[in-house]
Design a protein around this motif. Structure first.
Motif, short mmCIF file in Angstrom:
data_model
loop_
_atom_site.label_atom_id
_atom_site.label_comp_id
_atom_site.label_asym_id
_atom_site.label_seq_id
_atom_site.Cartn_x
_atom_site.Cartn_y
_atom_site.Cartn_z
N ARG A 82 28.24 70.64 -21.01
CA ARG A 82 27.40 69.66 -20.31
C ARG A 82 26.10 70.28 -19.83
NH1 ARG A 82 30.56 66.87 -15.79
NH2 ARG A 82 28.62 65.75 -15.64
N GLU A 83 26.21 71.48 -19.27
CA GLU A 83 25.02 72.15 -18.74
C GLU A 83 25.27 73.65 -18.69
OE1 GLU A 83 25.79 71.69 -13.99
OE2 GLU A 83 25.15 69.90 -15.05
N GLU A 84 24.22 74.40 -18.45
CA GLU A 84 24.37 75.84 -18.30
C GLU A 84 24.90 76.12 -16.90
OE1 GLU A 84 20.61 77.56 -19.25
OE2 GLU A 84 20.57 76.62 -21.23
N GLY A 85 25.58 77.23 -16.73
CA GLY A 85 26.09 77.60 -15.41
C GLY A 85 27.60 77.68 -15.39
N PRO A 86 28.18 77.88 -14.21
CA PRO A 86 29.64 78.04 -14.10
C PRO A 86 30.40 76.85 -14.67
CG PRO A 86 28.54 78.55 -12.02
CD PRO A 86 27.50 77.97 -12.94
N ASN A 87 31.40 77.16 -15.46
CA ASN A 87 32.27 76.15 -16.08
C ASN A 87 31.51 75.10 -16.88
OD1 ASN A 87 34.50 77.45 -14.97
ND2 ASN A 87 34.39 76.23 -13.10
N ALA A 88 30.31 75.43 -17.28
CA ALA A 88 29.48 74.58 -18.14
C ALA A 88 29.28 73.18 -17.58
CB ALA A 88 30.07 74.52 -19.54
N GLY A 89 29.38 73.04 -16.26
CA GLY A 89 29.15 71.75 -15.62
C GLY A 89 30.34 70.82 -15.63
N SER A 148 33.91 72.31 -10.65
CA SER A 148 33.53 73.32 -9.66
C SER A 148 34.72 74.21 -9.32
CB SER A 148 32.99 72.64 -8.40
OG SER A 148 33.98 71.78 -7.86
N ALA A 149 35.85 73.98 -9.96
CA ALA A 149 37.06 74.79 -9.73
C ALA A 149 36.87 76.18 -10.31
CB ALA A 149 38.27 74.11 -10.38
N PRO A 150 37.67 77.14 -9.85
CA PRO A 150 37.62 78.47 -10.46
C PRO A 150 37.99 78.39 -11.95
CG PRO A 150 38.97 78.47 -8.47
CD PRO A 150 38.63 77.05 -8.77
N ALA A 151 37.37 79.23 -12.76
CA ALA A 151 37.61 79.20 -14.21
C ALA A 151 39.09 79.34 -14.54
CB ALA A 151 36.82 80.30 -14.90
N SER A 152 39.84 80.08 -13.74
CA SER A 152 41.27 80.27 -13.99
C SER A 152 42.08 78.99 -13.77
CB SER A 152 41.83 81.39 -13.11
OG SER A 152 41.66 81.05 -11.73
N SER A 153 41.50 77.99 -13.09
CA SER A 153 42.21 76.73 -12.81
C SER A 153 41.89 75.63 -13.81
CB SER A 153 41.85 76.23 -11.40
OG SER A 153 42.25 77.16 -10.44
N LEU A 154 40.98 75.88 -14.75
CA LEU A 154 40.59 74.85 -15.72
C LEU A 154 41.72 74.57 -16.70
CD1 LEU A 154 36.96 75.98 -16.54
CD2 LEU A 154 37.68 74.23 -14.92
#
Length: 132
Positions: A3-10, A13-19
């Protein structure tokens, strides 16, 4: 596509380990925001494909499909009005398309594929949709 640049690609907002699913680990993945400005981008190509499918009844779900070649390239006719050629490998591939006759088929949407003199020529990773 991100979706966008940045953490988790937009996406979250959860931690990457929770995706539920991981995001693309590439440091520069395509993002919708940057793809909007590029006419040749994947985003615009997908939009063109969706618009084509909506505008051509033969390309919609449920239409008749006649497979002409199951190998490389994959070649099939949709609704008796359109020919689809897909080459998912790196190497060039050709196929004699009896339905095309000896004329050059008009491309509706194509990249790396031509159909001329009854032969579909597909470059590596090429695809094309043609009117019969």
């Amino acid at each position: 596509m991100q979706r966008e640049e940045g953490p988790n690609a937009g996406f979250s907002s959860a931690p990457a380990s929770s995706l539920y699913l991981p995001v693309d680990p590439d440091p520069g993945p395509p993002a919708v925001a940057s793809q909007r400005a590029l006419d040749g981008s994947l985003l615009h190509q997908v939009r063109r494909l969706v618009a084509l499918r909506k505008s051509v009844p033969a390309l919609r779900a449920g239409g008749p499909v006649h497979v002409l070649n199951e190998g490389y390239p994959l070649v099939y006719a949709r609704g008796g009005t359109h020919l689809v050629v897909i080459n998912p490998r790196r190497e060039r591939a050709t196929f004699a398309v009896v339905a095309a006759g000896t004329r050059r088929l008009a491309s509706v949407l194509s990249q790396g594929v031509t159909v001329d003199d009854g032969v579909a020529n597909a470059s590596g990773f090429g695809y094309g949709i043609f009117e019969l």
